[in-house]
Design an enzyme around this catalytic site. Structure first.
Site, PDB file in Angstrom:
ATOM      1  N   GLY A 234       0.764  -1.242   0.000  1.00 46.98           N
ATOM      2  CA  GLY A 234       0.000   0.000   0.000  1.00 46.98           C
ATOM      3  C   GLY A 234       0.790   1.284   0.000  1.00 46.98           C
ATOM      4  N   PRO A 272       5.005  -4.695  -0.759  1.00 46.10           N
ATOM      5  CA  PRO A 272       4.787  -3.592  -1.695  1.00 46.10           C
ATOM      6  C   PRO A 272       4.649  -4.097  -3.126  1.00 46.10           C
ATOM      7  CG  PRO A 272       7.106  -3.801  -1.200  1.00 46.10           C
ATOM      8  CD  PRO A 272       6.408  -4.847  -0.384  1.00 46.10           C
ATOM      9  N   GLY A 273       3.695  -3.555  -3.842  1.00 50.78           N
ATOM     10  CA  GLY A 273       3.608  -3.813  -5.280  1.00 50.78           C
ATOM     11  C   GLY A 273       3.950  -2.520  -6.000  1.00 50.78           C
ATOM     12  N   ARG A 274       3.039  -1.548  -5.832  1.00 49.56           N
ATOM     13  CA  ARG A 274       3.165  -0.267  -6.534  1.00 49.56           C
ATOM     14  C   ARG A 274       4.529   0.390  -6.309  1.00 49.56           C
ATOM     15  NH1 ARG A 274      -1.213   2.440  -7.998  1.00 49.56           N
ATOM     16  NH2 ARG A 274      -2.420   1.215  -6.499  1.00 49.56           N
ATOM     17  N   CYS A 341     -14.263   0.878 -28.002  1.00 49.00           N
ATOM     18  CA  CYS A 341     -15.571   1.384 -28.410  1.00 49.00           C
ATOM     19  C   CYS A 341     -16.445   1.696 -27.201  1.00 49.00           C
ATOM     20  CB  CYS A 341     -16.220   0.338 -29.311  1.00 49.00           C
ATOM     21  SG  CYS A 341     -17.678   0.975 -30.098  1.00 49.00           S
TER      22      CYS A 341
HETATM   23  N1  PLP Z   1      -0.844  -7.003  -0.152  1.00 50.49           N
HETATM   24  C1  PLP Z   1      -2.177  -7.134  -0.204  1.00 50.49           C
HETATM   25  C2  PLP Z   1      -2.825  -8.121   0.684  1.00 50.49           C
HETATM   26  C3  PLP Z   1      -2.945  -6.359  -1.097  1.00 50.49           C
HETATM   27  O1  PLP Z   1      -4.271  -6.492  -1.120  1.00 50.49           O
HETATM   28  C4  PLP Z   1      -2.272  -5.431  -1.945  1.00 50.49           C
HETATM   29  C5  PLP Z   1      -3.002  -4.626  -2.924  1.00 50.49           C
HETATM   30  O2  PLP Z   1      -4.176  -4.538  -3.007  1.00 50.49           O
HETATM   31  C6  PLP Z   1      -0.878  -5.342  -1.871  1.00 50.49           C
HETATM   32  C7  PLP Z   1      -0.196  -6.145  -0.958  1.00 50.49           C
HETATM   33  C8  PLP Z   1      -0.085  -4.438  -2.733  1.00 50.49           C
HETATM   34  O3  PLP Z   1      -0.484  -3.130  -2.657  1.00 50.49           O
HETATM   35  P1  PLP Z   1       0.432  -1.995  -3.293  1.00 50.49           P
HETATM   36  O4  PLP Z   1       0.641  -2.331  -4.724  1.00 50.49           O
HETATM   37  O5  PLP Z   1      -0.366  -0.747  -3.112  1.00 50.49           O
HETATM   38  O6  PLP Z   1       1.706  -1.968  -2.530  1.00 50.49           O
END
Ligand code: PLP
Length: 389
Positions: A234, A272-274, A341
């Site tokens: 997050g 973290p992903g984002r 479309c």
């Molecule tokens: N972990 C969990 C359980 C999530 O639900 C999410 C995203 O929804 C993430 C990690 C990754 O979030 P972010 O990409 O904002 O760091």
């Protein structure tokens, strides 16, 4: 967020003119700068690991490209996976099963069996899931995702931690669920909470950590000792020019202070992903059509919400520039729209840009997270390429 460099009026990305990349690989194309990806990983790891034993589980839902996972595997990353497909992709990229944690929601028995057959730990999301898992595999280590009743995120659609959320064990049921799992004979390793995606402030992370550490201590009194706390993902990133980044050190110091001051926990997992992938990647899309529609001017490009759905889905802002007219003065405000479309198909609204022409390379910034991984074949269009430089 900072802008890219320019050479002879062309935007440079990862040391290459964007026009060369677009010519060579075609458009639309997602382009990732490996160096930046590694830097993001290291910044985050260093910020937290100076205080506590830290394991990053990259949330691969943000981007599951094998090349990207392989780079992160080299950096020592684990994986947060939400489906058997993500688990298998992570294994294929060389991440060992013990470094993968599966955090599914509304998980079928078949999927739980497939995940546990791979030796991957399950982060249990509901009492129903726990009881079903007990019949499938009691040897697999588990943790629990709890609902911390703290939420944050760039859109209501991505807030996960609020009271009443579909995610996690409701707060009132947490203790009894751990007690039940112990009685069932599970090896319980940890506790997890995720508040939502793309939060820009530190405080909600601290509030959620207070809930986690209080729970750890309550469990300890009942003889349930945990090894790790997982604070979820997050961490937001700036999408607008000159917008500041979250202060990673403030976040890391704050979170780890709560853990170390209040509990015996010695290990922190972050998902973290984002933060890791977002600004390492741009989307290059070519202008194919220019239209002056009286009240609006349109730049028609070859990427629509089939390629990048975030603007259409969440009203997300992505900075855009014309890569081959980089630094040229804006002449008017334009809508940047795609070939899908539907009138909701857009990449950017009301952007001051230089005079466009067919063939221009439009660059969409910060496209790495939830870009390609959320793309689709809508309107029977093929998925685009991804390139790693
Ligand atoms: N972990 C969990 C359980 C999530 O639900 C999410 C995203 O929804 C993430 C990690 C990754 O979030 P972010 O990409 O904002 O760091």
């Amino acid at each position: 967020m900072k802008d890219y460099e320019s050479k002879n009026g062309v935007m440079m990305f990862a040391g290459m003119p964007v026009t060369d990349i677009a010519d060579r690989f075609g458009t639309p194309v997602y382009v990732t700068d490996e160096q930046r990806l590694r830097e993001n990983y290291r910044n985050l790891y260093n910020a937290f690991s100076q205080y506590i034993d830290t394991k990053i589980h990259y949330a691969c839902k943000a981007n599951t490209s094998l090349a990207i996972l392989s780079v992160l595997a080299q950096e020592g990353s684990g994986i947060d996976a939400v489906s058997i497909g993500e688990v298998m992709t992570a294994l294929k990229a060389g991440i060992p099963p013990e470094d993968i944690m599966y955090t599914g929601v509304n998980v079928s028995d078949a999927e739980m069996k497939a995940v546990t057959d791979q030796g991957v730990m399950i982060n249990v999301d509901s009492v129903s899931q726990l009881e079903r898992l007990a019949k499938i595999n009691k040897k697999i280590p588990i943790s629990f995702r709890i609902t911390p009743e703290v939420g944050s995120g760039h859109s209501d659609k991505v807030v996960t931690g609020k009271k009443g959320s579909k995610f996690g064990i409701p707060k009132a049921d947490v203790i009894k669920t751990y007690v039940r799992a112990k009685k069932l004979g599970f090896d319980i390793k940890g506790i997890h909470a995720d508040i939502g995606s793309g939060g820009q402030t530190v405080q909600p992370f601290l509030d959620a950590m207070d809930v986690l550490t209080d729970t750890v201590n309550e469990l300890k009194e009942l003889g349930i000792d945990l090894e790790f706390i997982d604070m979820g993902g997050g961490i937001g990133v700036p999408y607008k020019m000159n917008e500041d980044e979250m202060d990673l050190n403030e976040l890391a110091a704050g979170v780890t202070d709560i853990i170390l001051e209040n509990t015996d926990i010695k290990k922190l997992i972050i998902e973290p992903g984002r933060y890791i992938i977002c600004d390492s990647t741009v989307l290059l899309t070519r202008c194919v059509d220019v239209k002056d529609a009286d009240t609006k001017k349109y730049i028609g490009v070859d990427a629509g919400f089939n390629t990048l759905i975030r603007p259409a889905m969440y009203d997300s802002y992505h900075y855009v520039a014309i890569g081959n007219k980089f630094g040229k003065a804006a002449t008017a405000k334009y809508e940047v729209v795609g070939p899908i479309c539907e009138s909701g198909d857009y990449l950017a609204h009301d952007r001051a840009l230089p005079d466009p022409s067919e063939g221009d390379v439009v660059v969409v910034y910060n496209a790495g997270a939830y870009g390609f991984s959320m793309s689709s074949n809508y309107n029977s269009r093929p998925l685009c390429r991804e390139v790693l430089i």
